[in-house]
Design a protein around this motif. Structure first.
Motif, PDB file in Angstrom:
ATOM      1  N   ALA A  23      17.234   7.633  34.785  1.00 54.70           N
ATOM      2  CA  ALA A  23      16.592   6.761  33.795  1.00 54.70           C
ATOM      3  C   ALA A  23      17.475   6.573  32.567  1.00 54.70           C
ATOM      4  N   ARG A  24      17.666   5.324  32.168  1.00 52.69           N
ATOM      5  CA  ARG A  24      18.422   5.065  30.936  1.00 52.69           C
ATOM      6  C   ARG A  24      17.568   5.353  29.706  1.00 52.69           C
ATOM      7  N   LEU A  25      16.254   5.236  29.891  1.00 47.37           N
ATOM      8  CA  LEU A  25      15.352   5.310  28.743  1.00 47.37           C
ATOM      9  C   LEU A  25      14.054   5.977  29.152  1.00 47.37           C
ATOM     10  N   VAL A  26      13.640   6.966  28.356  1.00 47.21           N
ATOM     11  CA  VAL A  26      12.314   7.556  28.507  1.00 47.21           C
ATOM     12  C   VAL A  26      11.559   7.314  27.203  1.00 47.21           C
ATOM     13  N   VAL A  27      10.375   6.713  27.321  1.00 46.72           N
ATOM     14  CA  VAL A  27       9.507   6.478  26.165  1.00 46.72           C
ATOM     15  C   VAL A  27       8.228   7.270  26.393  1.00 46.72           C
ATOM     16  N   ALA A  28       7.904   8.178  25.461  1.00 48.09           N
ATOM     17  CA  ALA A  28       6.735   9.039  25.653  1.00 48.09           C
ATOM     18  C   ALA A  28       5.811   8.988  24.448  1.00 48.09           C
ATOM     19  N   ASP A  29       4.567   8.651  24.719  1.00 50.91           N
ATOM     20  CA  ASP A  29       3.497   8.691  23.720  1.00 50.91           C
ATOM     21  C   ASP A  29       2.466   9.671  24.264  1.00 50.91           C
ATOM     22  N   PRO A  30       2.697  10.974  24.050  1.00 53.56           N
ATOM     23  CA  PRO A  30       1.875  11.981  24.727  1.00 53.56           C
ATOM     24  C   PRO A  30       0.484  12.080  24.110  1.00 53.56           C
ATOM     25  N   SER A 197      18.216  -0.050  26.522  1.00 55.58           N
ATOM     26  CA  SER A 197      18.461  -0.153  27.967  1.00 55.58           C
ATOM     27  C   SER A 197      19.055  -1.520  28.276  1.00 55.58           C
ATOM     28  N   ASN A 198      19.541  -1.666  29.490  1.00 55.97           N
ATOM     29  CA  ASN A 198      20.146  -2.921  29.942  1.00 55.97           C
ATOM     30  C   ASN A 198      19.336  -3.491  31.109  1.00 55.97           C
ATOM     31  N   PRO A 199      19.489  -4.802  31.391  1.00 57.51           N
ATOM     32  CA  PRO A 199      18.767  -5.380  32.531  1.00 57.51           C
ATOM     33  C   PRO A 199      19.028  -4.581  33.814  1.00 57.51           C
ATOM     34  N   GLY A 200      17.968  -4.341  34.560  1.00 61.69           N
ATOM     35  CA  GLY A 200      18.087  -3.581  35.814  1.00 61.69           C
ATOM     36  C   GLY A 200      17.967  -2.083  35.644  1.00 61.69           C
ATOM     37  N   ALA A 217       9.045  -3.378  29.645  1.00 60.55           N
ATOM     38  CA  ALA A 217      10.169  -3.242  30.579  1.00 60.55           C
ATOM     39  C   ALA A 217      10.270  -4.462  31.489  1.00 60.55           C
ATOM     40  N   ILE A 218       9.139  -4.890  32.050  1.00 59.85           N
ATOM     41  CA  ILE A 218       9.125  -6.042  32.957  1.00 59.85           C
ATOM     42  C   ILE A 218       9.548  -7.311  32.225  1.00 59.85           C
ATOM     43  N   ALA A 219       9.066  -7.468  30.983  1.00 64.15           N
ATOM     44  CA  ALA A 219       9.415  -8.659  30.206  1.00 64.15           C
ATOM     45  C   ALA A 219      10.924  -8.761  29.976  1.00 64.15           C
ATOM     46  N   HIS A 220      11.597  -7.605  29.920  1.00 71.19           N
ATOM     47  CA  HIS A 220      13.045  -7.591  29.686  1.00 71.19           C
ATOM     48  C   HIS A 220      13.862  -7.383  30.963  1.00 71.19           C
ATOM     49  N   GLY A 221      13.228  -7.483  32.118  1.00 67.85           N
ATOM     50  CA  GLY A 221      13.980  -7.389  33.371  1.00 67.85           C
ATOM     51  C   GLY A 221      14.471  -5.994  33.714  1.00 67.85           C
ATOM     52  N   ARG A 222      13.744  -4.979  33.278  1.00 69.57           N
ATOM     53  CA  ARG A 222      14.074  -3.589  33.625  1.00 69.57           C
ATOM     54  C   ARG A 222      13.171  -3.124  34.769  1.00 69.57           C
ATOM     55  N   ARG A 223      13.589  -2.046  35.427  1.00 68.40           N
ATOM     56  CA  ARG A 223      12.727  -1.363  36.396  1.00 68.40           C
ATOM     57  C   ARG A 223      11.865  -0.368  35.624  1.00 68.40           C
ATOM     58  N   PHE A 224      10.724  -0.006  36.179  1.00 62.23           N
ATOM     59  CA  PHE A 224       9.809   0.859  35.436  1.00 62.23           C
ATOM     60  C   PHE A 224       9.111   1.838  36.360  1.00 62.23           C
TER      61      PHE A 224
END
Length: 256
Positions: A23-30, A197-200, A217-224
């Motif tokens: 994963a290039r990016l982890v976003v956590a709102d625990p 992060s970058n596209p993909g 993520a989807i709006a920017h063309g990333r996988r999620f």
């Protein structure tokens, strides 16, 4: 195939199943340990403080293992845990790049302290020097451009400051989904996804909730990949992302 999935289960177990360095990016709102009922009753979100912090240490450590060498971890947390989580993340070798203050623009009235109108967005990188930071993707108009029409202003705008004003998603807002105790504004998550992060790339959210990180993520063309303990939330988040994907596909067909 679809570029996203929501996995239903305990975040520690599910994080343990993912490929290290993916994963290039982890976003956590625990969960904040504020006794909010996420479907298992309020007591499940009211652990003894040391137990809660130990649990945080565990999911942060597993999240770090899943990052690419140039990836980043973003934590969205309240005052009660911010300082300890910064110390914890640094002890795991992460570098604090920004301690962003998220101003939610309207708050919660408090009785014997100042009203709560903000949270912290803690931005950590795995490597102190090499990391993805797409400055041009998140520039905003500068005062120089807007107010003073100054020719020296960068026409592309400036990087956002470290205080972010995004209204929190209230019950009356159009993007509000019924029945979720907490919901993050997609606009804020789009900024994080675009800059870090970058596209993909794969974006991961261990506490997926209503799927707002997935929507960004989807709006920017990333996988999620989102992980969500509550099966009802997970199913509803998946429906939200399905609808968003269908809408984006329609837009693309309309353009071609």
């Amino acid at each position: 195939g679809l570029n996203y999935e929501i996995r239903t289960g305990d975040c520690l177990e599910e994080l343990g199943k993912l490929v290290h360095g993916a994963a290039r990016l982890v976003v956590a709102d625990p969960p904040y340990n504020f006794a909010v009922d996420y479907g298992n009753g309020a007591a499940a979100d009211r652990l003894p403080v040391d137990q809660y912090r130990d649990w945080c240490g565990e999911w942060v450590r597993r999240s770090v293992d899943l990052l690419t060498y140039d990836g980043s971890l973003w934590l969205i947390v309240p005052d009660e845990h911010a300082a300890e989580l910064v110390v914890l993340a640094k002890s795991l070798g992460l570098t604090l790049r920004n301690w962003v203050k998220w101003y939610e623009t309207f708050g919660v009235n408090c009785r014997r302290k100042f009203n709560r109108t903000s949270r912290h967005v803690l931005y950590f990188t795995r490597d102190p020097k090499r990391f993805v930071f797409n400055a041009d993707a998140v520039r905003v108009p500068s005062a120089r451009q807007r107010k003073y029409n100054d020719r020296r202003a960068n026409p592309a705008g400036k990087l956002p400051d470290d205080v972010w004003a995004f209204p929190r998603v209230a019950g009356t807002h159009a993007e509000r989904l019924k029945g979720f105790p907490t919901q993050l504004p997609v606009a804020m998550l789009r900024r994080i996804v675009a800059v870090a992060s970058n596209p993909g790339d794969l974006v991961l959210d261990p506490f997926c909730g209503s799927g707002s990180t997935g929507a960004a993520a989807i709006a920017h063309g990333r996988r999620f990949i989102g992980i969500e303990k509550n099966p009802d939330y997970a199913a509803r988040a998946a429906r939200r992302l399905d609808a968003l994907t269908a809408a984006l596909d329609n837009d693309r067909e309309g353009e071609s």
